[in-house]
Design an enzyme around this catalytic site. Structure first.
Site, PDB file in Angstrom:
ATOM      1  N   THR A  81       0.868  -1.185   0.000  1.00  0.00           N
ATOM      2  CA  THR A  81       0.000   0.000   0.000  1.00  0.00           C
ATOM      3  C   THR A  81       0.900   1.230   0.000  1.00  0.00           C
ATOM      4  OG1 THR A  81      -1.590  -1.254   1.274  1.00  0.00           O
ATOM      5  CG2 THR A  81      -1.892   1.140   1.209  1.00  0.00           C
ATOM      6  N   CYS A  85      -2.894  -2.000   8.933  1.00  0.00           N
ATOM      7  CA  CYS A  85      -3.289  -1.177   7.781  1.00  0.00           C
ATOM      8  C   CYS A  85      -4.104   0.075   8.110  1.00  0.00           C
ATOM      9  CB  CYS A  85      -4.075  -2.029   6.804  1.00  0.00           C
ATOM     10  SG  CYS A  85      -3.064  -3.319   6.065  1.00  0.00           S
TER      11      CYS A  85
HETATM   12  P1  NAD Z   1       5.307  -7.516   6.453  1.00  0.00           P
HETATM   13  O1  NAD Z   1       6.086  -6.648   7.346  1.00  0.00           O
HETATM   14  O2  NAD Z   1       4.631  -8.735   7.006  1.00  0.00           O
HETATM   15  O3  NAD Z   1       6.239  -8.018   5.249  1.00  0.00           O
HETATM   16  C1  NAD Z   1       7.111  -7.190   4.547  1.00  0.00           C
HETATM   17  C2  NAD Z   1       8.399  -7.975   4.282  1.00  0.00           C
HETATM   18  O4  NAD Z   1       9.213  -7.225   3.384  1.00  0.00           O
HETATM   19  C3  NAD Z   1       9.247  -8.216   5.528  1.00  0.00           C
HETATM   20  O5  NAD Z   1       9.418  -9.614   5.725  1.00  0.00           O
HETATM   21  C4  NAD Z   1      10.575  -7.508   5.222  1.00  0.00           C
HETATM   22  O6  NAD Z   1      11.711  -8.195   5.726  1.00  0.00           O
HETATM   23  C5  NAD Z   1      10.570  -7.508   3.703  1.00  0.00           C
HETATM   24  N1  NAD Z   1      11.432  -6.502   3.099  1.00  0.00           N
HETATM   25  C6  NAD Z   1      11.529  -5.171   3.405  1.00  0.00           C
HETATM   26  N2  NAD Z   1      12.398  -4.578   2.578  1.00  0.00           N
HETATM   27  C7  NAD Z   1      12.870  -5.538   1.726  1.00  0.00           C
HETATM   28  C8  NAD Z   1      13.803  -5.536   0.635  1.00  0.00           C
HETATM   29  N3  NAD Z   1      14.396  -4.404   0.244  1.00  0.00           N
HETATM   30  N4  NAD Z   1      14.063  -6.702   0.006  1.00  0.00           N
HETATM   31  C9  NAD Z   1      13.452  -7.854   0.394  1.00  0.00           C
HETATM   32  N5  NAD Z   1      12.555  -7.917   1.413  1.00  0.00           N
HETATM   33  C10 NAD Z   1      12.263  -6.772   2.069  1.00  0.00           C
HETATM   34  O7  NAD Z   1       4.221  -6.595   5.749  1.00  0.00           O
HETATM   35  P2  NAD Z   1       2.803  -7.023   5.126  1.00  0.00           P
HETATM   36  O8  NAD Z   1       1.770  -7.050   6.190  1.00  0.00           O
HETATM   37  O9  NAD Z   1       2.989  -8.203   4.247  1.00  0.00           O
HETATM   38  O10 NAD Z   1       2.503  -5.743   4.253  1.00  0.00           O
HETATM   39  C11 NAD Z   1       3.233  -5.468   3.072  1.00  0.00           C
HETATM   40  C12 NAD Z   1       2.539  -4.334   2.342  1.00  0.00           C
HETATM   41  O11 NAD Z   1       1.209  -4.739   1.969  1.00  0.00           O
HETATM   42  C13 NAD Z   1       2.362  -3.058   3.163  1.00  0.00           C
HETATM   43  O12 NAD Z   1       2.489  -1.956   2.304  1.00  0.00           O
HETATM   44  C14 NAD Z   1       0.927  -3.154   3.665  1.00  0.00           C
HETATM   45  O13 NAD Z   1       0.374  -1.890   3.902  1.00  0.00           O
HETATM   46  C15 NAD Z   1       0.239  -3.834   2.506  1.00  0.00           C
HETATM   47  N6  NAD Z   1      -0.968  -4.603   2.867  1.00  0.00           N
HETATM   48  C16 NAD Z   1      -1.005  -5.358   4.011  1.00  0.00           C
HETATM   49  C17 NAD Z   1      -2.145  -6.110   4.311  1.00  0.00           C
HETATM   50  C18 NAD Z   1      -2.219  -6.948   5.560  1.00  0.00           C
HETATM   51  O14 NAD Z   1      -3.298  -7.435   5.876  1.00  0.00           O
HETATM   52  N7  NAD Z   1      -1.149  -7.154   6.283  1.00  0.00           N
HETATM   53  C19 NAD Z   1      -3.224  -6.126   3.420  1.00  0.00           C
HETATM   54  C20 NAD Z   1      -3.140  -5.365   2.266  1.00  0.00           C
HETATM   55  C21 NAD Z   1      -1.999  -4.619   1.990  1.00  0.00           C
HETATM   56  C1  UDX Z   2      -7.992  -4.645   6.605  1.00  0.00           C
HETATM   57  C2  UDX Z   2      -8.987  -4.608   5.434  1.00  0.00           C
HETATM   58  O1  UDX Z   2     -10.204  -5.234   5.821  1.00  0.00           O
HETATM   59  C3  UDX Z   2      -8.389  -5.323   4.233  1.00  0.00           C
HETATM   60  O2  UDX Z   2      -9.270  -5.210   3.108  1.00  0.00           O
HETATM   61  C4  UDX Z   2      -7.051  -4.699   3.898  1.00  0.00           C
HETATM   62  O3  UDX Z   2      -6.451  -5.365   2.792  1.00  0.00           O
HETATM   63  C5  UDX Z   2      -6.123  -4.728   5.095  1.00  0.00           C
HETATM   64  O4  UDX Z   2      -6.757  -4.076   6.216  1.00  0.00           O
HETATM   65  P1  UDX Z   2      -7.305  -6.451   8.423  1.00  0.00           P
HETATM   66  O5  UDX Z   2      -6.714  -5.288   9.130  1.00  0.00           O
HETATM   67  O6  UDX Z   2      -6.460  -7.646   8.200  1.00  0.00           O
HETATM   68  O7  UDX Z   2      -7.836  -6.005   6.978  1.00  0.00           O
HETATM   69  O8  UDX Z   2      -8.611  -6.968   9.219  1.00  0.00           O
HETATM   70  P2  UDX Z   2     -10.107  -6.399   9.350  1.00  0.00           P
HETATM   71  O9  UDX Z   2     -11.012  -7.550   9.308  1.00  0.00           O
HETATM   72  O10 UDX Z   2     -10.388  -5.307   8.420  1.00  0.00           O
HETATM   73  O11 UDX Z   2     -10.138  -5.837  10.853  1.00  0.00           O
HETATM   74  C6  UDX Z   2      -9.422  -4.677  11.228  1.00  0.00           C
HETATM   75  C7  UDX Z   2      -9.744  -4.322  12.659  1.00  0.00           C
HETATM   76  O12 UDX Z   2     -11.088  -3.864  12.781  1.00  0.00           O
HETATM   77  C8  UDX Z   2      -9.619  -5.495  13.637  1.00  0.00           C
HETATM   78  O13 UDX Z   2      -9.034  -5.040  14.833  1.00  0.00           O
HETATM   79  C9  UDX Z   2     -11.055  -5.910  13.867  1.00  0.00           C
HETATM   80  O14 UDX Z   2     -11.252  -6.553  15.095  1.00  0.00           O
HETATM   81  C10 UDX Z   2     -11.751  -4.559  13.818  1.00  0.00           C
HETATM   82  N1  UDX Z   2     -13.178  -4.645  13.491  1.00  0.00           N
HETATM   83  C11 UDX Z   2     -13.579  -5.163  12.293  1.00  0.00           C
HETATM   84  C12 UDX Z   2     -14.122  -4.166  14.396  1.00  0.00           C
HETATM   85  O15 UDX Z   2     -13.770  -3.681  15.469  1.00  0.00           O
HETATM   86  N2  UDX Z   2     -15.448  -4.232  14.066  1.00  0.00           N
HETATM   87  C13 UDX Z   2     -15.883  -4.736  12.880  1.00  0.00           C
HETATM   88  O16 UDX Z   2     -17.103  -4.754  12.651  1.00  0.00           O
HETATM   89  C14 UDX Z   2     -14.918  -5.226  11.965  1.00  0.00           C
END
Ligand code: NAD
Ligand code: UDX
Length: 480
Positions: free
Chosen positions: A128, A272
């Protein structure tokens, strides 16, 4: 054979690539990361993240067309399509600190791609990012291109943790943004053909790059706004005697509003929502839109208010002090079915209770003691930087104990705080828990998971978010 390389083996990179691999047996998928412990874990029997269904998918294709490696440069050089799924945390210092996205990891990944590439590449933003990041990345790549053609696409990920595999198997939509040029359209089609292996064509949306980048921030802002709206209502419900579950049900029946994402809670967490809204606020401010920035800022303010309101309710109900009292915390993850604690409301609630000198005993089925101690010792926003992904031993917070059983956590406690909606908390033997607690015994349900009436019959004083207060709580001073 098309070769895909994903930089970043985290919560997004790991599951998304595993699903691409299982759905596209003819594509070779390699997930690379600079963190050796993470890659080792992906190659072991104990994956680095807990996600229902993930083990089966990884085991079905690992070693066949799915690989995890620390040899970042080799696999980037060989790939046709490179996904970049590195962390994009909130900046902790300098311009935009506390709001803007820190693109250090993204930029270093882009520079490395430019350094090692010898053939044309499609580079896909999975992380993101702020709007117009693709343009910045394009500049880095083309200024160092050595005649190589790069097409940048934005393919923001909408999975939610705890349901990631289901979300990836049946996405509401896949969004692909690209340049509106013949080469840009060709790259969009190439990525579309990967998803077309299992996603119906009408669910694959294509837009320009900036719309795709902004849609991700907008989606998270809208989702978080729903929770802050219902949480704001929960405070009013407690003040008036209305029941927030009944209000949510009633408004959710309106098809324009819909029933999902209306559960009042102790506050939203996760890596996020807060980060992406702060990022959105910063972009609005930079574009001369302070009113719009303030509008979205309020979503975070209500979330902070909800967490502190919960702590205040606990302390004020217990004669205005929890000093020296044992408080059991059930659940530390930011939601059920994940071991992820990033921005979990449990951190702020525990810090609030510790600030009032409580003894906190924590149980979560998926979170380790080391992780909890690290979270409670860490400064705001520091969690999303790779050094914190390394297993270091923090100085333990002495007032905190972490146990592996809900009954152990609650033994001798004055109060129980439920902070994650794990299913197992619904079916605990609350009579047994009550018998082993100090009296009066309190339950503060931050997720509305227990049957408050049944617990009151046992003898508990029960607080449920947004529900009519029982007599004891009404008699205590109002909380701000
Ligand atoms: P994360 O921290 O779990 O994973 C990121 C990984 O990237 C880490 O393991 C880190 O070591 C690695 N990394 C960093 N710099 C690097 C480099 N130069 N070369 C190789 N590896 C490298 O993060 P995440 O939760 O997977 O999120 C990643 C992105 O996706 C973020 O921008 C986040 O906002 C977005 N996103 C996350 C979610 C979610 O639910 N976690 C959902 C949608 C989007
Ligand atoms: C969120 C978005 O849903 C997802 O689309 C995006 O890609 C990443 O961010 P995530 O953070 O993994 O996903 O979980 P989500 O189910 O959205 O819950 C986020 C937080 O809101 C949690 O702490 C959850 O407990 C809370 N929540 C969710 C509430 O308090 N009430 C609700 O009704 C729903």
């Amino acid at each position: 054979m098309v070769k895909i390389c994903c930089i970043g083996a985290g919560y997004v990179g790991g599951p998304t690539m595993a699903v691409i691999a299982i759905k596209c047996p003819a594509i070779e998928v390699v997930v690379v990361d600079i963190s050796k412990p993470r890659i080792d874990a992906w190659n072991s029997d104990t994956l680095p993240i807990y996600e229902p269904g993930l083990d089966d998918v990884v085991k079905a294709c690992r070693g066949k067309n799915l690989f995890f490696s620390t040899d970042v440069e080799k696999h980037v050089a060989e790939a046709d399509i490179i996904f970049v799924s590195v962390n994009t945390p909130t900046k902790t210092r300098g311009l935009g600190a506390g709001k803007a996205a820190d693109l250090t990891y993204w930029e270093s990944a882009a520079r490395m791609i430019a350094d090692v590439s010898k053939s044309d590449k499609i580079v896909v933003e999975k992380s993101t990012v702020p709007v117009k990041t693709a343009e910045a990345i394009e500049k880095i790549l083309t200024h160092n291109s050595k005649g190589i053609n790069y097409q940048i696409l934005s393919n923001q990920e909408f999975l939610a943790e705890g349901t990631a595999i289901d979300d990836l198997f049946k996405p509401d939509r896949v969004l692909i943004g690209g340049r509106e040029t013949p080469e840009g359209r060709k790259a969009v089609e190439a990525l579309k053909s990967v998803y077309a292996h299992w996603v119906p064509e009408e669910n694959i949306i294509t837009t320009n790059l900036w719309s795709a980048e902004l849609s991700k921030l907008a989606a998270n802002a809208f989702l978080a706004q729903r929770i802050s709206s219902v949480n704001a209502m929960s405070a009013l419900c407690e003040a008036t005697g209305a029941n927030v579950s009944e209000v949510s049900y009633a408004i959710g029946k309106d098809s324009r509003i819909g029933p999902k994402f209306l559960n009042a809670s102790v506050g939203f967490g996760g890596s996020c929502f807060q980060k992406d809204i702060l990022n959105l606020v910063y972009i609005c401010e930079c574009n001369g839109l302070p009113e719009v920035a303030n509008y979205w800022k309020q979503v975070i303010k209500i979330n902070d208010y909800q967490k502190s309101r919960f702590v205040n309710r606990v302390v004020s109900s217990m004669f205005n002090t929890v000093s020296g009292k044992k408080i059991a915390v059930l659940g530390f993850a930011f939601k059920k079915d994940t071991g992820d604690t990033r921005e979990t409301p449990a951190i702020d609630v525990c810090k609030g209770l510790l600030g009032d000198k409580a003894q906190v005993s924590i149980y979560d089925p998926q979170v380790t003691e080391d992780q909890i101690q690290r979270d409670l010792a860490m400064n705001k926003f520091d969690w999303d930087h790779p050094m914190h992904l390394q297993p270091t031993s923090p100085t333990a917070v002495k007032q905190v104990s972490v146990v592996w059983d809900a009954y152990e956590a609650t033994k001798g406690a004055h109060a129980v705080c439920i902070l994650t909606e794990w299913n197992e908390f619904k079916s605990l033997d609350y009579k047994k828990i009550f018998d082993n607690m100090q009296k009066p015994a309190f339950v503060f349900d931050g997720r509305n998971v227990v049957d408050a009436e049944k617990l009151r019959e046992i003898g508990f004083i029960v607080y449920s978010i947004g529900k009519p207060l029982d007599g004891w709580l009404k008699d205590m001073p109002a909380v701000a």
